[in-house]
Scaffold this motif. Structure first.
Motif, mmCIF file in Angstrom:
data_model
loop_
_atom_site.group_PDB
_atom_site.id
_atom_site.type_symbol
_atom_site.label_atom_id
_atom_site.label_comp_id
_atom_site.label_asym_id
_atom_site.label_seq_id
_atom_site.Cartn_x
_atom_site.Cartn_y
_atom_site.Cartn_z
ATOM 1 N N VAL A 159 0.868 -1.173 0.000
ATOM 2 C CA VAL A 159 0.000 0.000 0.000
ATOM 3 C C VAL A 159 0.904 1.222 0.000
ATOM 4 N N ILE A 160 0.926 1.935 -1.105
ATOM 5 C CA ILE A 160 1.863 3.044 -1.253
ATOM 6 C C ILE A 160 1.109 4.359 -1.248
ATOM 7 N N VAL A 161 1.600 5.299 -0.451
ATOM 8 C CA VAL A 161 1.020 6.640 -0.410
ATOM 9 C C VAL A 161 2.104 7.603 -0.857
ATOM 10 N N ARG A 162 1.746 8.489 -1.786
ATOM 11 C CA ARG A 162 2.712 9.453 -2.322
ATOM 12 C C ARG A 162 2.208 10.877 -2.148
ATOM 13 N N ASN A 163 3.092 11.729 -1.620
ATOM 14 C CA ASN A 163 2.791 13.161 -1.501
ATOM 15 C C ASN A 163 3.524 13.969 -2.557
ATOM 16 N N SER A 170 9.302 14.392 -13.661
ATOM 17 C CA SER A 170 10.464 14.576 -12.798
ATOM 18 C C SER A 170 10.089 14.267 -11.350
ATOM 19 N N GLU A 171 11.094 14.077 -10.528
ATOM 20 C CA GLU A 171 10.870 13.895 -9.100
ATOM 21 C C GLU A 171 10.668 15.277 -8.472
ATOM 22 N N GLY A 172 9.881 15.329 -7.413
ATOM 23 C CA GLY A 172 9.752 16.579 -6.677
ATOM 24 C C GLY A 172 8.475 17.362 -6.957
ATOM 25 N N ILE A 173 7.574 16.811 -7.778
ATOM 26 C CA ILE A 173 6.285 17.487 -8.009
ATOM 27 C C ILE A 173 5.398 17.246 -6.790
ATOM 28 N N VAL A 174 4.968 18.322 -6.147
ATOM 29 C CA VAL A 174 4.136 18.201 -4.941
ATOM 30 C C VAL A 174 2.681 18.024 -5.377
ATOM 31 N N PHE A 175 2.068 16.924 -4.950
ATOM 32 C CA PHE A 175 0.687 16.642 -5.351
ATOM 33 C C PHE A 175 -0.288 17.446 -4.501
ATOM 34 N N GLU A 176 -1.407 17.811 -5.138
ATOM 35 C CA GLU A 176 -2.440 18.556 -4.411
ATOM 36 C C GLU A 176 -3.075 17.676 -3.336
#
Ligand code: TMP
Ligand code: ASP
Length: 236
Positions: A91-95, A108-114
């Motif tokens: 179960v993966i959670v990504r911010n 790219s890496e580092g995009i902050v999700f809403e």
């Protein structure tokens, strides 16, 4: 509780029986693997750090209404936990975009999700942990619809609680992986670990990686990153 025969050896932990069939002892190793076990190494001191960090966080989560398998820390590396049948889902959670999210979708890496992105993959190294959705998991008999709904609720709550705890010590929670299990009594609980092995931690000011990506990507200072996370959590 008395430690009896070894029941299982995973990539980062061993599991031992106790005299009570409802409890097992997990023992954290310094072994590190990546890419479905194809890359192997040792991170000296990792087992003790991951054991203590997991327990600290699980105690906090438990106090805030997320049931866990945590029972009692026995020593530096070993913890008594409830015996569960692991739901074979990662179960993966990504911010923030990183890792497989970035590579899979070509960003790219580092995009902050809403809002947080929750995803499941099928815990199966031979198949390389394929991504799946709720319907796939149900069709495969990995979990019921109700269990998936409960897992989703718990995972998002864990995200909120962990984000705040880490922000307070100058760490940004990029993403993490959880595993859940069912006890003999049928209770769904958070299991496995919450550590630099299973989370991405970036220093909030400098962006420095303080997690297992230092090992996966050969960035150096691997032990130092685990020790730094330990210092942040215990302030020493
Ligand atoms: P990913 O970007 O490689 O999918 O990883 C997402 C998060 O899950 C990251 O914090 C690392 C963690 N993770 C594990 O705990 N075990 C694994 O086998 C993988 C691939 C990732
Ligand atoms: N521990 C996982 C493995 O060896 C991968 C990872 O954490 O990157 O497959």
């Amino acid at each position: 509780m008395e430690k009896r025969e070894q029941l299982y050896e995973g990539k980062a932990k061993k599991v031992f029986a106790t005299e009570d069939p409802n409890y097992v002892i997990v023992s954290y190793k310094d072994d590190a693997t990546a890419f479905d076990g194809t890359k192997k190494g040792t991170i000296v001191g990792k087992g003790a750090i991951n054991n203590r960090m997991t327990n600290l966080l699980m105690r906090k989560l438990e106090a805030q209404g997320v049931p866990t398998h945590y029972t009692e820390e026995l020593n530096d590396r070993e913890t008594l936990v409830k015996k569960v049948r692991i739901v074979p889902l990662e179960v993966i959670v990504r911010n923030i975009s990183a890792g497989h999210f970035a590579s899979r979708y070509g960003v790219s890496e580092g995009i902050v999700f809403e809002s947080p992105v929750l995803e499941f993959s099928y815990k199966n190294d031979e198949l390389h942990d394929p991504l799946l959705n709720d319907d796939h998991a149900i069709a495969l008999g990995l979990a019921t619809r109700d269990e998936i709904a409960q897992i989703r609720t718990y995972a998002l709550r864990v995200n909120e609680l962990l984000k705040d705890t880490l922000a307070a010590v100058g760490v940004t929670l990029v993403d993490f992986k959880l595993e859940f299990g069912k006890t003999e009594a049928g209770e769904l609980v958070l299991a496995d670990e919450i550590s630099p092995d299973t989370c991405r931690f970036w220093d909030s000011k400098t962006g420095e990686k303080l997690d297992k990506d230092r090992f996966r990507r050969d960035l150096g200072n691997v032990e130092e990153a685990y020790e730094e996370m330990s210092r942040r959590m215990w302030g020493s």
